[in-house]
Design a protein around this motif. Structure first.
Motif, PDB file in Angstrom:
ATOM      1  N   GLU A  82      -3.651  -1.218   8.676  1.00  0.00           N
ATOM      2  CA  GLU A  82      -3.811  -2.657   8.882  1.00  0.00           C
ATOM      3  C   GLU A  82      -3.194  -3.441   7.733  1.00  0.00           C
ATOM      4  O   GLU A  82      -2.575  -4.485   7.949  1.00  0.00           O
ATOM      5  N   ARG A  83      -3.359  -2.941   6.520  1.00  0.00           N
ATOM      6  CA  ARG A  83      -2.797  -3.631   5.349  1.00  0.00           C
ATOM      7  C   ARG A  83      -1.269  -3.625   5.403  1.00  0.00           C
ATOM      8  O   ARG A  83      -0.624  -4.639   5.124  1.00  0.00           O
ATOM      9  N   ALA A  84      -0.692  -2.483   5.775  1.00  0.00           N
ATOM     10  CA  ALA A  84       0.768  -2.403   5.877  1.00  0.00           C
ATOM     11  C   ALA A  84       1.284  -3.354   6.953  1.00  0.00           C
ATOM     12  O   ALA A  84       2.296  -4.035   6.755  1.00  0.00           O
ATOM     13  N   GLU A  85       0.574  -3.431   8.088  1.00  0.00           N
ATOM     14  CA  GLU A  85       0.977  -4.357   9.153  1.00  0.00           C
ATOM     15  C   GLU A  85       0.851  -5.807   8.697  1.00  0.00           C
ATOM     16  O   GLU A  85       1.688  -6.647   9.020  1.00  0.00           O
ATOM     17  N   LEU A  86      -0.199  -6.105   7.925  1.00  0.00           N
ATOM     18  CA  LEU A  86      -0.386  -7.462   7.426  1.00  0.00           C
ATOM     19  C   LEU A  86       0.736  -7.852   6.471  1.00  0.00           C
ATOM     20  O   LEU A  86       1.260  -8.971   6.543  1.00  0.00           O
ATOM     21  N   ILE A  87       1.121  -6.941   5.594  1.00  0.00           N
ATOM     22  CA  ILE A  87       2.217  -7.218   4.665  1.00  0.00           C
ATOM     23  C   ILE A  87       3.516  -7.403   5.432  1.00  0.00           C
ATOM     24  O   ILE A  87       4.307  -8.305   5.144  1.00  0.00           O
ATOM     25  N   LEU A  88       3.731  -6.555   6.412  1.00  0.00           N
ATOM     26  CA  LEU A  88       4.973  -6.601   7.177  1.00  0.00           C
ATOM     27  C   LEU A  88       5.054  -7.851   8.051  1.00  0.00           C
ATOM     28  O   LEU A  88       6.104  -8.494   8.133  1.00  0.00           O
ATOM     29  N   ASN A  89       3.953  -8.209   8.698  1.00  0.00           N
ATOM     30  CA  ASN A  89       3.964  -9.313   9.654  1.00  0.00           C
ATOM     31  C   ASN A  89       3.128 -10.509   9.216  1.00  0.00           C
ATOM     32  O   ASN A  89       2.771 -11.349  10.038  1.00  0.00           O
ATOM     33  N   GLY A  90       2.793 -10.592   7.925  1.00  0.00           N
ATOM     34  CA  GLY A  90       1.924 -11.659   7.430  1.00  0.00           C
ATOM     35  C   GLY A  90       2.505 -13.044   7.588  1.00  0.00           C
ATOM     36  O   GLY A  90       1.788 -14.021   7.790  1.00  0.00           O
TER      37      GLY A  90
END
Length: 197
Positions: A82-90
């Motif tokens: 979830e953190r990686a997705e948030l960084i990628l698509n934040g």
């Protein structure tokens, strides 16, 4: 005397035993007592061997520990994903909000070729700028005010000192070279200013 011995046997009294007979009788009594105790242990299911009960409890605790470790590992992996997705698509929300402004810019460029009036182009650029600022304000971005403000190192970056401005302008912002911005009360770019000396 023989009659006395027969009488004693007939009355049911024990006859004297020799040593080997005595030990054999005691062993038989102990064996029968052990069998009775073993039989009583099997009959009562509540009474278990303490070692078996401890091993059973250890097995349950080991199972709980392994399940907890697996659950924590799954939680850690899910959180990292979830953190990686948030960084990628934040920035998706902000970019989506800026797309209409880009559309307006494209329309202004296309219409700019059809007109020679600079006033129309200026008005179009002003409208697009105002729309962009509204979009940024909706995302939590705000300008840092510099007009007649005291110099504050938490908000401003001094790029020039202006001498001879008088005592009333000493330590005050004289001019702003680049506007500063805050995102939800956090400075994301300091205002570049000239300060009176």
């Amino acid at each position: 005397m023989e009659e006395e011995k027969n009488i004693n046997v007939e009355e049911g009294e024990d006859t004297p035993l020799n040593e080997s007979e005595y030990q054999e009788q005691k062993m038989n009594e102990r064996a029968s007592e052990t069998k009775d105790e073993a039989g009583s242990e099997e009959e009562s299911p509540e009474e278990k061997d303490p070692l078996e009960a401890a091993n059973e409890q250890i097995g349950k605790l080991k199972d709980q520990l392994l399940r907890s470790i697996a659950e924590f590992d799954n939680y850690r992996k899910r959180t990292l994903k979830e953190r990686a997705e948030l960084i990628l698509n934040g920035g998706e929300k902000t970019i989506t909000a800026l797309l209409p402004v880009i559309d307006d810019m494209e329309r202004a460029i296309a219409n700019g070729e059809n007109t020679d009036d600079p006033q129309v182009l200026r008005e179009g650029m002003t409208l697009i700028y105002q729309k962009l600022m509204k979009v940024l304000e909706a995302q939590g971005v705000s300008k840092i005010d510099t007009q007649d403000a005291d110099f504050d190192t938490n908000l401003h970056e001094a790029v020039a000192l202006v001498p001879g401005m008088g005592d009333d302008k000493k330590g005050k912002v004289i001019d702003c070279m680049a506007t500063g911005y805050k995102l939800n009360d956090k400075v994301i770019r300091y205002a570049k200013v000239a300060v009176g000396q």
